[in-house]
Design a protein around this motif. Sequence first.
Motif, short mmCIF file in Angstrom:
data_model
loop_
_atom_site.label_atom_id
_atom_site.label_comp_id
_atom_site.label_asym_id
_atom_site.label_seq_id
_atom_site.Cartn_x
_atom_site.Cartn_y
_atom_site.Cartn_z
N ASN A 110 39.80 21.62 57.64
CA ASN A 110 39.86 20.16 57.75
C ASN A 110 39.21 19.69 59.06
O ASN A 110 38.64 18.61 59.12
CB ASN A 110 41.31 19.67 57.69
CG ASN A 110 41.93 19.86 56.33
OD1 ASN A 110 42.50 20.91 56.08
ND2 ASN A 110 41.82 18.87 55.47
N LEU A 114 36.64 16.46 59.61
CA LEU A 114 37.01 15.38 60.54
C LEU A 114 35.99 15.23 61.66
O LEU A 114 35.61 14.11 62.03
CB LEU A 114 38.41 15.63 61.11
CG LEU A 114 39.55 15.49 60.11
CD1 LEU A 114 40.86 15.96 60.73
CD2 LEU A 114 39.66 14.06 59.61
N TYR A 146 39.25 10.85 53.54
CA TYR A 146 39.90 10.70 54.84
C TYR A 146 39.76 9.25 55.28
O TYR A 146 38.68 8.67 55.15
CB TYR A 146 39.21 11.57 55.89
CG TYR A 146 39.37 13.05 55.69
CD1 TYR A 146 40.44 13.74 56.25
CD2 TYR A 146 38.44 13.77 54.94
CE1 TYR A 146 40.57 15.11 56.08
CE2 TYR A 146 38.57 15.14 54.77
CZ TYR A 146 39.63 15.80 55.34
OH TYR A 146 39.77 17.15 55.16
N TYR A 154 45.19 10.56 60.21
CA TYR A 154 44.26 10.32 59.11
C TYR A 154 45.02 10.34 57.79
O TYR A 154 45.77 11.28 57.53
CB TYR A 154 43.18 11.41 59.05
CG TYR A 154 42.23 11.38 60.21
CD1 TYR A 154 40.98 10.77 60.10
CD2 TYR A 154 42.58 11.98 61.42
CE1 TYR A 154 40.11 10.75 61.18
CE2 TYR A 154 41.71 11.95 62.50
CZ TYR A 154 40.48 11.34 62.37
OH TYR A 154 39.62 11.31 63.43
N TYR A 156 44.97 11.22 54.13
CA TYR A 156 44.19 12.23 53.41
C TYR A 156 44.61 12.23 51.95
O TYR A 156 45.81 12.19 51.64
CB TYR A 156 44.45 13.60 54.03
CG TYR A 156 43.85 14.76 53.27
CD1 TYR A 156 42.49 14.97 53.26
CD2 TYR A 156 44.66 15.63 52.56
CE1 TYR A 156 41.93 16.03 52.57
CE2 TYR A 156 44.12 16.70 51.86
CZ TYR A 156 42.76 16.89 51.87
OH TYR A 156 42.21 17.93 51.18
#
Length: 186
Positions: A110, A114, A146, A154, A156
Amino acid sequence: MQTVASILWRRLDVPGHDACRLERNASAWQLDGASAFRAEDGRVAQLHYRVRCDLHWHAQWGTVRGWLGDSTVDLSITRDAQGRWKLNDEPVPDLSHCVDLDLGFTPATNLLQLRRLNLSKGEGADAPAAWIDLDGGSLGELMQRYERSGDNAYRYVAKRFDYEAVLGVTADGFVHDYPGLWVAET
């Protein structure tokens, strides 16, 4: 490679841990980690992984090696300059729109999405990823979204897994709170 950051997670849905470090050199970013856990079906897994990205956070290649139950895991994933993906040197069609590699058994990847998206507060983006299915030994698409809701938060969404949550993120970009799945050890 020079270490930029590292983290240790504990799984919440099944017994397990994951340790990862983010590294960088003049031409690439790299995640290097290891995960040990009990799968939902009871099998025990021990997996080492490495994912390399260019300086713009576009996936270049990844490896996953270890075992899941009594099965050996030895996966090599590559993405060429034209966006074509291969799994163990076999072409995987219909993924050229994916620039991210997601290893579903760890929260480490992830960070790559990001960092690449670099969203400001209030912004959101879809981030389809080439996703490793360990059970099927295949590479497929994982649609993700996101939305940055705070300095270190965030929203998600991964519809494939009917999962939606607010992820807590460290200043380095690692997810430290993945509700119901992972939490960083302090």
